[in-house]
Scaffold this motif. Structure first.
Motif, short mmCIF file in Angstrom:
data_model
loop_
_atom_site.label_atom_id
_atom_site.label_comp_id
_atom_site.label_asym_id
_atom_site.label_seq_id
_atom_site.Cartn_x
_atom_site.Cartn_y
_atom_site.Cartn_z
N UNK A 26 64.80 21.59 11.32
CA UNK A 26 63.49 21.12 10.84
C UNK A 26 62.74 22.25 10.13
N UNK A 27 62.78 23.45 10.69
CA UNK A 27 62.10 24.59 10.06
C UNK A 27 62.75 24.95 8.73
N UNK A 28 64.08 24.90 8.68
CA UNK A 28 64.77 25.19 7.42
C UNK A 28 64.43 24.14 6.36
N UNK A 29 64.39 22.87 6.79
CA UNK A 29 64.03 21.80 5.85
C UNK A 29 62.62 22.01 5.30
N UNK A 30 61.70 22.35 6.18
CA UNK A 30 60.33 22.60 5.75
C UNK A 30 60.28 23.72 4.71
N UNK A 31 61.01 24.81 4.95
CA UNK A 31 61.01 25.93 4.01
C UNK A 31 61.62 25.53 2.67
N UNK A 32 62.69 24.74 2.69
CA UNK A 32 63.32 24.30 1.44
C UNK A 32 62.39 23.41 0.63
N UNK A 33 61.69 22.49 1.32
CA UNK A 33 60.80 21.58 0.60
C UNK A 33 59.54 22.31 0.12
N UNK A 34 59.08 23.29 0.87
CA UNK A 34 57.95 24.09 0.39
C UNK A 34 58.36 24.90 -0.85
N UNK A 35 59.61 25.33 -0.90
CA UNK A 35 60.10 26.02 -2.09
C UNK A 35 60.07 25.08 -3.29
N UNK A 36 60.44 23.82 -3.07
CA UNK A 36 60.39 22.84 -4.15
C UNK A 36 58.96 22.63 -4.64
N UNK A 37 58.01 22.58 -3.70
CA UNK A 37 56.60 22.45 -4.08
C UNK A 37 56.17 23.66 -4.92
N UNK A 38 56.57 24.86 -4.50
CA UNK A 38 56.23 26.07 -5.25
C UNK A 38 56.83 26.05 -6.65
N UNK A 39 57.95 25.36 -6.80
CA UNK A 39 58.60 25.25 -8.11
C UNK A 39 58.01 24.14 -8.97
N UNK A 40 57.01 23.41 -8.44
CA UNK A 40 56.31 22.43 -9.25
C UNK A 40 56.52 20.98 -8.87
#
Length: 259
Positions: free
Chosen positions: A26-40
């Protein structure tokens, strides 16, 4: 509708390498999706429920549907129609993000979406008893209990996160029969997310298992009332009937799970 919890469009992806996908924490998923948000990428949530019970298929509860920045008006067909469209747009957006950012989803596609928007909150009755936050988190028990509830407060607000307020490990509160009895109307029982509870308490009590339990209790109580009044049902007899049907009103302490 502005203060209501936001609904979600449920959907499933197929073509998933479920062994790799389910290895993502769950923590890894959150980090991956936050990276997507940072990418726009505009994602309403960066954490959610992701489950697989069949190889290659994953069920996702991760959208958060807004109409003009608010929870859609559940009594306005036009608002709900826009929400249904928005939920499906979000599903396609998540598909693109999962394919690009999350291991195991490289060849995924949308298998299906829920037949209807998953609405968490609409009108609630004011009943003979109104369940409160303190009763839920304080794990209150009732003499007229018709169901237990161990689910935390799960409030889907405006941000990307979901607010959780937990009970103790293995703890639970109970839902009283009086929370199904509206004040005013005679011979009416309710069951489900419209029970008598505050906004915050309802965020814990509205879950599917509790709705099943309330529906079972309301149905048996209506049958017991016959030509009489549901408010006059013999509650101990109702509790015995529920127990005979397999309902558990007070889970055994040894069944508690150590968090």
């Amino acid at each position: 509708a502005g203060g209501l919890q936001f609904p979600s469009t449920m959907f499933r992806m197929a073509g998933v390498d479920t062994e790799r996908a389910m290895a993502v924490s769950r923590d890894e998923m959150h980090a991956l999706l936050e990276r997507a948000v940072a990418d726009g990428y505009e994602l309403p949530r960066t954490a959610g429920g992701i489950y697989s019970v069949r190889e290659g298929i994953v069920h996702l509860n991760i959208t958060r549907v807004k109409v003009d920045g608010r929870s859609p008006d559940p009594f306005d067909p036009a608002s709900l129609s826009r929400a249904e469209s928005e939920g499906r747009r979000q599903a396609r957006r998540y598909l693109e993000v999962f394919r690009r950012y999350v291991p195991g989803y490289e060849r995924a596609f949308i298998l299906d979406t829920g037949a209807e928007l998953g609405v968490r909150e609409t009108r609630r009755i004011v009943g003979a008893h109104v369940m409160t936050t303190e009763e839920v988190i304080g794990e209150r028990k009732f003499d007229d209990a018709i169901a237990p509830s161990c689910w935390p407060i799960e409030e889907h607000g405006a941000g990307r996160s979901t607010r959780w307020v937990w009970m103790s490990p293995g703890g639970y509160c109970q839902i009283p029969y009086r929370a199904l009895l509206p004040r005013g109307p005679e011979n009416l029982l309710v069951a489900g997310r419209c029970l008598s509870a505050t906004h915050e308490a309802q965020a814990a009590l509205r879950i599917t298992a509790n709705c099943f339990s309330m529906g079972q209790a309301a149905g048996i109580a209506a049958a017991m009332a016959g030509d009489g009044r549901v408010a006059d049902v013999d509650v101990p007899a109702l509790q015995r009937a529920l127990a005979a049907a397999g309902a558990v009103l007070a889970p055994r302490p040894e069944a508690a799970v150590d968090a």
